[in-house]
Write a protein that holds these residues in place. Sequence first.
Motif, PDB file in Angstrom:
ATOM      1  N   ILE A   1       0.865  -1.178   0.000  1.00 36.35           N
ATOM      2  CA  ILE A   1       0.000   0.000   0.000  1.00 36.35           C
ATOM      3  C   ILE A   1       0.899   1.224   0.000  1.00 36.35           C
ATOM      4  O   ILE A   1       1.846   1.305   0.792  1.00 36.35           O
ATOM      5  CB  ILE A   1      -0.896   0.053   1.248  1.00 36.35           C
ATOM      6  N   VAL A   2       0.623   2.178  -0.877  1.00 39.65           N
ATOM      7  CA  VAL A   2       1.406   3.411  -0.913  1.00 39.65           C
ATOM      8  C   VAL A   2       0.705   4.439  -0.038  1.00 39.65           C
ATOM      9  O   VAL A   2      -0.407   4.879  -0.332  1.00 39.65           O
ATOM     10  CB  VAL A   2       1.546   3.928  -2.360  1.00 39.65           C
ATOM     11  N   PHE A   3       1.367   4.802   1.057  1.00 38.85           N
ATOM     12  CA  PHE A   3       0.746   5.725   2.012  1.00 38.85           C
ATOM     13  C   PHE A   3       1.846   6.329   2.872  1.00 38.85           C
ATOM     14  O   PHE A   3       2.781   5.616   3.233  1.00 38.85           O
ATOM     15  CB  PHE A   3      -0.283   4.993   2.884  1.00 38.85           C
ATOM     16  N   PRO A   4       1.770   7.630   3.219  1.00 34.11           N
ATOM     17  CA  PRO A   4       2.833   8.259   4.006  1.00 34.11           C
ATOM     18  C   PRO A   4       2.744   7.912   5.489  1.00 34.11           C
ATOM     19  O   PRO A   4       2.681   8.781   6.364  1.00 34.11           O
ATOM     20  CB  PRO A   4       2.607   9.752   3.773  1.00 34.11           C
ATOM     21  N   ALA A   5       2.707   6.607   5.785  1.00 35.57           N
ATOM     22  CA  ALA A   5       2.617   6.168   7.174  1.00 35.57           C
ATOM     23  C   ALA A   5       3.979   6.280   7.845  1.00 35.57           C
ATOM     24  O   ALA A   5       5.013   6.209   7.213  1.00 35.57           O
ATOM     25  CB  ALA A   5       2.140   4.715   7.220  1.00 35.57           C
ATOM     26  N   SER A   6       3.972   6.455   9.139  1.00 38.73           N
ATOM     27  CA  SER A   6       5.193   6.410   9.937  1.00 38.73           C
ATOM     28  C   SER A   6       4.991   5.346  10.999  1.00 38.73           C
ATOM     29  O   SER A   6       3.917   4.758  11.130  1.00 38.73           O
ATOM     30  CB  SER A   6       5.453   7.763  10.595  1.00 38.73           C
ATOM     31  N   GLU A   7       6.016   5.093  11.763  1.00 38.28           N
ATOM     32  CA  GLU A   7       5.901   4.084  12.803  1.00 38.28           C
ATOM     33  C   GLU A   7       4.798   4.422  13.802  1.00 38.28           C
ATOM     34  O   GLU A   7       4.155   3.539  14.366  1.00 38.28           O
ATOM     35  CB  GLU A   7       7.239   3.940  13.531  1.00 38.28           C
ATOM     36  N   THR A   8       4.528   5.707  13.993  1.00 35.63           N
ATOM     37  CA  THR A   8       3.475   6.098  14.923  1.00 35.63           C
ATOM     38  C   THR A   8       2.092   6.012  14.288  1.00 35.63           C
ATOM     39  O   THR A   8       1.093   5.881  14.990  1.00 35.63           O
ATOM     40  CB  THR A   8       3.695   7.544  15.417  1.00 35.63           C
ATOM     41  N   ASP A   9       2.032   6.089  12.939  1.00 33.05           N
ATOM     42  CA  ASP A   9       0.734   6.004  12.255  1.00 33.05           C
ATOM     43  C   ASP A   9       0.223   4.570  12.176  1.00 33.05           C
ATOM     44  O   ASP A   9      -0.973   4.322  12.177  1.00 33.05           O
ATOM     45  CB  ASP A   9       0.850   6.555  10.821  1.00 33.05           C
TER      46      ASP A   9
ATOM     47  N   LYS B   1       3.994  -3.517   8.639  1.00 32.46           N
ATOM     48  CA  LYS B   1       5.351  -3.468   8.113  1.00 32.46           C
ATOM     49  C   LYS B   1       5.490  -2.258   7.185  1.00 32.46           C
ATOM     50  O   LYS B   1       4.645  -2.031   6.323  1.00 32.46           O
ATOM     51  CB  LYS B   1       5.669  -4.752   7.349  1.00 32.46           C
ATOM     52  N   ILE B   2       6.530  -1.467   7.379  1.00 32.40           N
ATOM     53  CA  ILE B   2       6.756  -0.270   6.579  1.00 32.40           C
ATOM     54  C   ILE B   2       8.090  -0.400   5.861  1.00 32.40           C
ATOM     55  O   ILE B   2       9.107  -0.723   6.474  1.00 32.40           O
ATOM     56  CB  ILE B   2       6.743   0.993   7.458  1.00 32.40           C
TER      57      ILE B   2
ATOM     58  N   ASP C   1      -4.803  -4.865   6.811  1.00 32.26           N
ATOM     59  CA  ASP C   1      -3.815  -4.811   7.895  1.00 32.26           C
ATOM     60  C   ASP C   1      -2.534  -5.593   7.603  1.00 32.26           C
ATOM     61  O   ASP C   1      -1.454  -5.201   8.029  1.00 32.26           O
ATOM     62  CB  ASP C   1      -4.427  -5.326   9.200  1.00 32.26           C
ATOM     63  N   GLY C   2      -2.644  -6.691   6.884  1.00 30.53           N
ATOM     64  CA  GLY C   2      -1.466  -7.514   6.637  1.00 30.53           C
ATOM     65  C   GLY C   2      -0.638  -7.096   5.436  1.00 30.53           C
ATOM     66  O   GLY C   2       0.389  -7.729   5.137  1.00 30.53           O
ATOM     67  N   VAL C   3      -1.047  -6.035   4.745  1.00 34.36           N
ATOM     68  CA  VAL C   3      -0.345  -5.597   3.543  1.00 34.36           C
ATOM     69  C   VAL C   3       0.721  -4.570   3.924  1.00 34.36           C
ATOM     70  O   VAL C   3       0.407  -3.572   4.574  1.00 34.36           O
ATOM     71  CB  VAL C   3      -1.322  -4.986   2.522  1.00 34.36           C
ATOM     72  N   PRO C   4       1.985  -4.778   3.558  1.00 34.07           N
ATOM     73  CA  PRO C   4       3.037  -3.819   3.899  1.00 34.07           C
ATOM     74  C   PRO C   4       2.763  -2.443   3.306  1.00 34.07           C
ATOM     75  O   PRO C   4       2.089  -2.307   2.275  1.00 34.07           O
ATOM     76  CB  PRO C   4       4.307  -4.428   3.290  1.00 34.07           C
ATOM     77  N   CYS C   5       3.296  -1.422   3.955  1.00 33.63           N
ATOM     78  CA  CYS C   5       3.108  -0.039   3.512  1.00 33.63           C
ATOM     79  C   CYS C   5       4.418   0.491   2.921  1.00 33.63           C
ATOM     80  O   CYS C   5       5.483   0.347   3.523  1.00 33.63           O
ATOM     81  CB  CYS C   5       2.684   0.825   4.693  1.00 33.63           C
ATOM     82  N   LEU C   6       4.347   1.077   1.743  1.00 34.47           N
ATOM     83  CA  LEU C   6       5.489   1.735   1.130  1.00 34.47           C
ATOM     84  C   LEU C   6       5.428   3.221   1.463  1.00 34.47           C
ATOM     85  O   LEU C   6       4.498   3.914   1.069  1.00 34.47           O
ATOM     86  CB  LEU C   6       5.477   1.539  -0.390  1.00 34.47           C
TER      87      LEU C   6
END
Length: 242
Positions: free
Chosen positions: A108-116, A121-122, A159-164
């Motif tokens: 998933i392409v999303f500007p997530a951070s460890e706190t988001d 998995k990021i 939820d189980g899909v890694p975030c880029l």
Amino acid sequence: MHSTNFTRLRDQELAKSTKPFQAKGKSVIRCADCQMAEYACICPWRPTVQSQVDFALLVHRKELFKPTNTGRLIADVFPRTPVFLWNRLEAPAGLEDLLKDPARDCYIVFPASETDATDRKIVQSLPASAPGAKKITLILLDGSWKQCSRMIALSRWLDGVPCLKLPDAFVKSYLVRDSGRDDRFSTAEAAISCLLLAGENHPAQILQHYFSLFNQHYVATRGCYLPERGESHEILESVTGK
């Protein structure tokens, strides 16, 4: 009429609607395909290219009808891009198949951070493309930033899909809507950045020029004037052969 997976989904949802969607500037006579004013139509410059990276668009329903939407540019440039309507409770059937495909690495392409997203998995890089390697498949959330935040937060099936997470220094040039945050991209910008990250420079450049032309022509539509011809027009003409 020009047909892509995006326009087909839009037409399908419009057919279900009980009242017509009224875009801002509704008095403008728009091209039915590109949604620009007829005098600012971008259809003659619509390119198609191929990439080693696959995209999939997960679209918020309200975004389907907005002339400012940039996800449709990706569906134009990469015609095989599947487009799915977001559902909070379950994955659309076709998208579920992609996520379960053992021959694909999905992100998933999303500007997530460890706190988001503490449990997700990021990653900030993509596997190198090589013979026999899994196909990189990037899921782009297509909506406003508020909508996309809700989409990723409420969709337990994601939820189980890694975030880029894209590098902060990448493309930021959208003139029509501004999120107010440097780490927030339009959908087209996110795709351009993904292509650059994957080393797909030529497709990235073509999409960038199409996106730039879209910006220019939309501002002209909003300002009620003819867009000036520029570099992107010439480059896209060399691609389309027109």
